[in-house]
Design a protein around this motif. Structure first.
Motif, PDB file in Angstrom:
ATOM      1  N   LEU A  68       8.930   3.351   6.684  1.00  0.00           N
ATOM      2  CA  LEU A  68       9.216   2.090   5.871  1.00  0.00           C
ATOM      3  C   LEU A  68      10.485   1.866   5.124  1.00  0.00           C
ATOM      4  CD1 LEU A  68       7.947  -0.532   5.075  1.00  0.00           C
ATOM      5  CD2 LEU A  68       6.901   0.635   3.188  1.00  0.00           C
ATOM      6  N   ILE A  69      11.021   2.643   4.413  1.00  0.00           N
ATOM      7  CA  ILE A  69      12.290   2.528   3.748  1.00  0.00           C
ATOM      8  C   ILE A  69      13.212   2.319   4.630  1.00  0.00           C
ATOM      9  CG2 ILE A  69      13.693   3.646   2.191  1.00  0.00           C
ATOM     10  CD1 ILE A  69      11.455   4.902   0.750  1.00  0.00           C
ATOM     11  N   ASN A  70      13.451   3.143   5.764  1.00  0.00           N
ATOM     12  CA  ASN A  70      14.538   3.117   6.580  1.00  0.00           C
ATOM     13  C   ASN A  70      14.353   1.656   7.432  1.00  0.00           C
ATOM     14  OD1 ASN A  70      15.054   3.678   9.850  1.00  0.00           O
ATOM     15  ND2 ASN A  70      16.615   4.107   8.291  1.00  0.00           N
ATOM     16  N   GLY A  71      13.218   1.129   7.445  1.00  0.00           N
ATOM     17  CA  GLY A  71      13.260  -0.149   8.475  1.00  0.00           C
ATOM     18  C   GLY A  71      13.655  -1.294   7.388  1.00  0.00           C
ATOM     19  N   GLN A  72      13.332  -1.036   6.042  1.00  0.00           N
ATOM     20  CA  GLN A  72      13.877  -1.990   5.138  1.00  0.00           C
ATOM     21  C   GLN A  72      15.241  -2.085   4.972  1.00  0.00           C
ATOM     22  OE1 GLN A  72      12.082  -4.605   2.895  1.00  0.00           O
ATOM     23  NE2 GLN A  72      10.391  -4.273   4.893  1.00  0.00           N
ATOM     24  N   ASP A  73      15.729  -0.800   4.974  1.00  0.00           N
ATOM     25  CA  ASP A  73      17.296  -0.625   4.700  1.00  0.00           C
ATOM     26  C   ASP A  73      18.275  -1.197   5.894  1.00  0.00           C
ATOM     27  OD1 ASP A  73      17.056   0.493   2.260  1.00  0.00           O
ATOM     28  OD2 ASP A  73      17.156   2.694   3.245  1.00  0.00           O
ATOM     29  N   ASP A  80       0.936  -1.143   0.005  1.00  0.00           N
ATOM     30  CA  ASP A  80      -0.052  -0.030  -0.038  1.00  0.00           C
ATOM     31  C   ASP A  80       1.018   1.225   0.008  1.00  0.00           C
ATOM     32  OD1 ASP A  80       1.102  -0.357   2.490  1.00  0.00           O
ATOM     33  OD2 ASP A  80      -0.790   0.049   3.700  1.00  0.00           O
ATOM     34  N   LEU A  81       2.041   1.260  -0.760  1.00  0.00           N
ATOM     35  CA  LEU A  81       2.941   2.225  -0.519  1.00  0.00           C
ATOM     36  C   LEU A  81       2.554   3.489  -1.142  1.00  0.00           C
ATOM     37  CD1 LEU A  81       6.366   2.564  -0.256  1.00  0.00           C
ATOM     38  CD2 LEU A  81       6.340   2.199  -2.764  1.00  0.00           C
ATOM     39  N   ASP A  82       1.676   3.473  -2.071  1.00  0.00           N
ATOM     40  CA  ASP A  82       0.992   4.885  -2.555  1.00  0.00           C
ATOM     41  C   ASP A  82       0.234   5.490  -1.700  1.00  0.00           C
ATOM     42  OD1 ASP A  82      -0.537   2.779  -3.376  1.00  0.00           O
ATOM     43  OD2 ASP A  82      -1.484   3.883  -5.028  1.00  0.00           O
ATOM     44  N   GLU A  83      -0.281   4.784  -0.361  1.00  0.00           N
ATOM     45  CA  GLU A  83      -1.348   5.376   0.406  1.00  0.00           C
ATOM     46  C   GLU A  83      -0.838   5.853   1.627  1.00  0.00           C
ATOM     47  OE1 GLU A  83      -5.402   3.173   0.573  1.00  0.00           O
ATOM     48  OE2 GLU A  83      -4.118   1.627  -0.781  1.00  0.00           O
ATOM     49  N   LEU A  84       0.549   5.790   1.822  1.00  0.00           N
ATOM     50  CA  LEU A  84       1.181   5.766   3.106  1.00  0.00           C
ATOM     51  C   LEU A  84       1.404   7.476   3.280  1.00  0.00           C
ATOM     52  CD1 LEU A  84       4.008   3.008   3.384  1.00  0.00           C
ATOM     53  CD2 LEU A  84       1.844   3.036   4.473  1.00  0.00           C
ATOM     54  N   SER A  85       1.399   7.891   4.565  1.00  0.00           N
ATOM     55  CA  SER A  85       1.794   9.256   4.705  1.00  0.00           C
ATOM     56  C   SER A  85       3.527   9.234   4.465  1.00  0.00           C
ATOM     57  CB  SER A  85       1.720   9.833   6.328  1.00  0.00           C
ATOM     58  OG  SER A  85       2.419   9.264   7.023  1.00  0.00           O
ATOM     59  N   THR A  86       3.942  10.514   3.996  1.00  0.00           N
ATOM     60  CA  THR A  86       5.394  10.671   3.970  1.00  0.00           C
ATOM     61  C   THR A  86       5.957  10.191   5.144  1.00  0.00           C
ATOM     62  OG1 THR A  86       4.891  12.666   2.542  1.00  0.00           O
ATOM     63  CG2 THR A  86       7.028  12.385   3.243  1.00  0.00           C
ATOM     64  N   LEU A  87       5.749  10.510   6.213  1.00  0.00           N
ATOM     65  CA  LEU A  87       6.336   9.930   7.414  1.00  0.00           C
ATOM     66  C   LEU A  87       6.475   8.685   7.427  1.00  0.00           C
ATOM     67  CD1 LEU A  87       8.159  10.398   9.946  1.00  0.00           C
ATOM     68  CD2 LEU A  87       6.136  10.780  11.310  1.00  0.00           C
TER      69      LEU A  87
END
Length: 303
Positions: free
Chosen positions: A28-33, A16-23
């Motif tokens: 999410l990206i940081n957690g995956q990284d 649901d990437l395109d529905e997430l708030s910017t924060l």
């Protein structure tokens, strides 16, 4: 086919990437990284093996040659370009090749990665020999340009290392050693400039830095294999000499001047009491390793 590749899979965490708030997107990206370093850490043994091979080849007049397509190729070229200013090594000793040539660094060259003959041809053009070690970078583990280059490298006797982010890839049967940090599906499916690109950059940093350390390019964690040739580099050299010798900055600057701006020479002169010419001789005898050059010769030792 790409369907079976981990790097091409859909990531459940980002459906649901395109529905997430910017924060939430940033988190999410940081957690995956955060998982990338763990994946790279699991490859510590083959990375260490690769560093030892690279250092040995460099020590015996060989070269380290990176090659790949797209993001993989760009990261290889970047790491190669950063070695001379960081370690004062000859630019000819660490080389980066990208499918499609230099213009592919900033503009995609479609189709360049699909021809194995181009990979072999690029390596042939730079005179690849049995003295060299190559690192073929292919996130998917199947890029024809990289496969062709690895096959050519083994044909001429060069040591062939493959870097991929997929397990049991096609790459495995075309090289002498494989490094495969498996980072999982990307936030955006197939966008391997993200986690896979980060993993690739981390591994390349380790390979070049580790090999240069083995070559005696550092003293502790100090970047000693440099020569002060401009104002910025003189300031850096002065800081390094000051840290290694505990001399006041003014004295460190004078010492550098006496040694033609050569950081290693200046440190050896101070620690051993030898002349600049004698210090250079000690460094040559030690193969450039500063710690070996001063072993048993420091002024405090009485030798």
């Amino acid at each position: 086919m790409l369907d079976h590749l981990t790097t091409e899979a859909r990531n459940p965490a980002s459906e649901d990437l395109d529905e997430l708030s910017t924060l939430d997107l940033v988190n999410l990206i940081n957690g995956q990284d955060a998982a990338v370093a763990i994946a790279v850490g699991k490859q510590a043994v083959p990375i260490a093996q690769a560093i030892d091979v690279i250092a040995d080849r460099l020590q015996h007049s060989g070269r380290l040659i990176y090659f790949g397509a797209g993001t993989s190729g760009r990261l290889g070229v970047l790491d190669a370009a950063e070695c001379p200013p960081t370690f004062s090594c000859d630019p000819r000793h660490v080389v980066g090749l990208i499918a499609g040539g230099p213009s592919a660094m900033t503009n995609a060259v479609e189709g360049a990665e699909d021809d194995p003959a181009l990979g072999a041809g690029d390596l042939q053009c730079i005179g690849l020999s049995a003295k060299d070690v190559v690192v073929g970078i292919a996130t998917s583990g199947r890029t024809p340009y990289v496969i062709g280059g690895l096959d050519y490298a083994r044909k001429v006797g060069a040591y062939a290392i493959g870097l991929t982010c997929n397990e049991n890839s096609e790459l495995h049967s075309h090289c002498d050693l494989v490094i495969a940090p498996v980072v999982g599906a990307e936030i955006i499916s197939g966008s391997t400039r993200m986690k896979a690109g980060t993993a690739t950059k981390m591994v390349l940093n380790m390979l070049s830095t580790g090999a240069m350390i083995r070559q005696g390019k550092t003293f502790g964690n100090l970047m000693v294999d440099m020569r002060a040739t401009n104002t910025k580099l003189h300031a850096r050299a002065k800081r390094i000499v000051t840290a290694a010798t505990k001399l006041p900055e003014k004295d460190a600057s004078s010492l550098l001047a006496q040694c033609d701006g050569e950081v290693k020479t200046a440190i050896v002169v101070h620690l051993t009491g030898e002349s600049a010419e004698q210090a250079r001789g000690l460094l040559d005898e030690a193969g450039g390793h500063l710690r070996q050059a001063i072993a048993g010769r420091t002024k405090e030792s009485g030798c």
